[in-house]
Motif scaffolding. Structure first.
Motif, PDB file in Angstrom:
ATOM      1  N   GLY A 197     120.330  92.544  32.998  1.00  0.00           N
ATOM      2  CA  GLY A 197     121.135  91.336  33.026  1.00  0.00           C
ATOM      3  C   GLY A 197     121.856  91.067  31.724  1.00  0.00           C
ATOM      4  N   ASN A 254     125.435  84.785  31.560  1.00  0.00           N
ATOM      5  CA  ASN A 254     126.482  84.544  32.552  1.00  0.00           C
ATOM      6  C   ASN A 254     127.605  83.697  31.947  1.00  0.00           C
ATOM      7  N   TYR A 255     128.159  84.167  30.835  1.00  0.00           N
ATOM      8  CA  TYR A 255     129.199  83.417  30.137  1.00  0.00           C
ATOM      9  C   TYR A 255     130.442  83.239  31.009  1.00  0.00           C
ATOM     10  N   ARG A 314     124.792  76.126  36.095  1.00  0.00           N
ATOM     11  CA  ARG A 314     125.307  77.492  36.154  1.00  0.00           C
ATOM     12  C   ARG A 314     124.158  78.451  35.887  1.00  0.00           C
ATOM     13  N   ARG A 315     124.099  79.493  36.704  1.00  0.00           N
ATOM     14  CA  ARG A 315     123.054  80.500  36.533  1.00  0.00           C
ATOM     15  C   ARG A 315     123.108  81.079  35.126  1.00  0.00           C
ATOM     16  N   LEU A 375     123.242  86.934  34.554  1.00  0.00           N
ATOM     17  CA  LEU A 375     124.116  87.635  35.493  1.00  0.00           C
ATOM     18  C   LEU A 375     123.660  89.080  35.626  1.00  0.00           C
ATOM     19  N   ARG A 376     123.483  89.526  36.874  1.00  0.00           N
ATOM     20  CA  ARG A 376     123.114  90.918  37.125  1.00  0.00           C
ATOM     21  C   ARG A 376     124.056  91.503  38.178  1.00  0.00           C
ATOM     22  N   LEU A 408     129.365  90.783  42.314  1.00  0.00           N
ATOM     23  CA  LEU A 408     128.893  89.651  41.510  1.00  0.00           C
ATOM     24  C   LEU A 408     128.883  88.398  42.370  1.00  0.00           C
ATOM     25  N   SER A 411     131.167  84.201  38.692  1.00  0.00           N
ATOM     26  CA  SER A 411     130.904  85.117  37.587  1.00  0.00           C
ATOM     27  C   SER A 411     132.094  86.050  37.403  1.00  0.00           C
TER      28      SER A 411
END
Length: 387
Positions: free
Chosen positions: A135, A138-139, A337-338, A341-342, A369, A373
């Protein structure tokens, strides 16, 4: 290495839940665009159908320098096919309401990376596969910050600081990404002749919201607050969301650095050098999320609360200041917001000769995605490229 050498090197396809019905007041279209912004396509569709822009809605905006397959809803009826410069739209059904961002499930990306030396392609593929497991933060990525001025300022910041004239100056006189040559020429004149509202009204592009604002300023030359409220609410909302996103990125970067320690890399976004970390998904709870900065947001995690206080303090603000008190019809969005991010469904092709760069190689990367994202963020994290 290079990305987006040609638009077909970056293809993004929306995955969406369509609220389809046998009949309805809205017509649904699948739109394929190339080398055009979503807003430009929206304007072309509205013009061809003879309807206002507000009758054509897209749930998301997509890059100009790419090929995008996305969906739109049009209030009223429409033909089986619409076509114009840079886009083709095919009717796919009807609905009882317009499409909304909440209908988006995610995006699937197909990206060609070019101009690679032997060995580079394997390294990029390995890094992308690592990101799928480890991961990354998650910018919000660069596309979110189109309202950033050449000086690095954000109109949204000026609004929250109740600087109505400064926000208007950004709108009328400071060039932004995506401005047409005509708009850029007008903004140069506005910067030179600021306050000469009659002169600027005569020079303003037709038709445009600039004219409504300048007509008011011509009669009320110092009433910047009321003039600012004549700017299209969607534009003001984008200004606010961009600055809020900048704050979220900074808060998350500060929080994760305190939690994870020394970064393993960096990614540049909107002039910020933001940290990347290995094993992020392993060390954080599944589904961890961070609230968007808002005057009603609450942060229970002490480390996160400290990061919020520090970042806002550096801006000369606190949470109560995150309310656009000088606006009547635009607001900061609320929500979470998560955090991690993966990329999923990752596939990397074997390298092949690059026909555009003799003696070099290219590789194709595919991944999915969740909605909201950024594929460009994943790419730059894998490629370790500057923004």
């Amino acid at each position: 290495m290079r990305i987006k050498t040609i638009p077909e090197d970056f293809i993004v396809e929306e995955r969406i839940w369509l609220p389809a019905a046998a009949h309805g007041p809205y017509t649904l279209y699948q739109v394929r665009k190339r080398g055009a912004t979503t807003l430009a396509v929206q304007a072309q569709i509205a013009q061809r159908l003879g309807v206002p822009h507000s009758a054509v809605s897209f749930p998301a905006l997509k890059d100009k320098q790419a090929v995008a397959v996305q969906y739109a809803a049009i209030r009223g009826g429409g033909p089986v096919r619409l076509e114009g410069p840079g886009f083709v739209a095919e009717r796919v059904g009807w609905a009882n309401r317009p499409l909304a961002p909440s209908d988006l499930e995610g995006n699937f990306f197909t990206v060609v990376v070019r101009d690679l030396a032997p060995g580079e392609a394997a390294e990029i593929g390995d890094r992308l596969k690592e990101l799928a497991v480890e991961g990354l933060p998650n910018y919000f990525d660069q596309q979110r910050f189109g309202s950033q001025t050449p000086s690095g300022e954000f109109p949204g910041r000026r609004i929250l600081r109740r600087d109505a004239e400064g926000a208007l100056h950004a709108y009328l006189a400071e060039p932004l990404v995506g401005d047409s040559p005509q708009v850029r020429a007008f903004k140069r004149l506005a910067a030179e002749r600021w306050g000469e509202w009659g002169t600027l009204l005569a020079a303003a592009p037709r038709p445009s919201n600039y004219r409504s604002v300048l007509t008011f300023l011509k009669d009320h030359p110092a009433d910047f607050r009321r003039a600012l409220n004549l700017v299209t609410p969607r534009v003001l909302s984008l200004y606010l969301a961009a600055y809020q996103s900048l704050l979220w990125n900074r808060i998350v970067a500060r929080y994760l650095t305190g939690l994870m320690g020394k970064p393993d890399g960096f990614v540049g976004i909107a002039g910020e050098r933001l940290p990347l970390f290995r094993e992020l998904a392993v060390r954080l709870p599944e589904g961890a999320a961070v609230s968007l900065p808002h005057h009603r947001a609450r942060y229970g995690d002490p480390g996160l609360a400290a990061a919020v206080t520090e970042v806002l303090g550096e801006e000369g603000m606190g949470l109560p200041d995150l309310k656009p008190r000088i606006l009547r019809r635009a607001y900061l969005p609320r929500g979470k917001r998560r955090l991690v991010l993966r990329p999923e469904e990752v596939d990397v092709s074997a390298p092949v000769p690059d026909e555009r760069f003799p003696g070099r190689q290219k590789v194709q990367m595919r991944f999915a995605l969740p909605a909201g994202s950024y594929g460009t963020l994943v790419l730059r994290a894998a490629l370790q490229m500057p923004p």
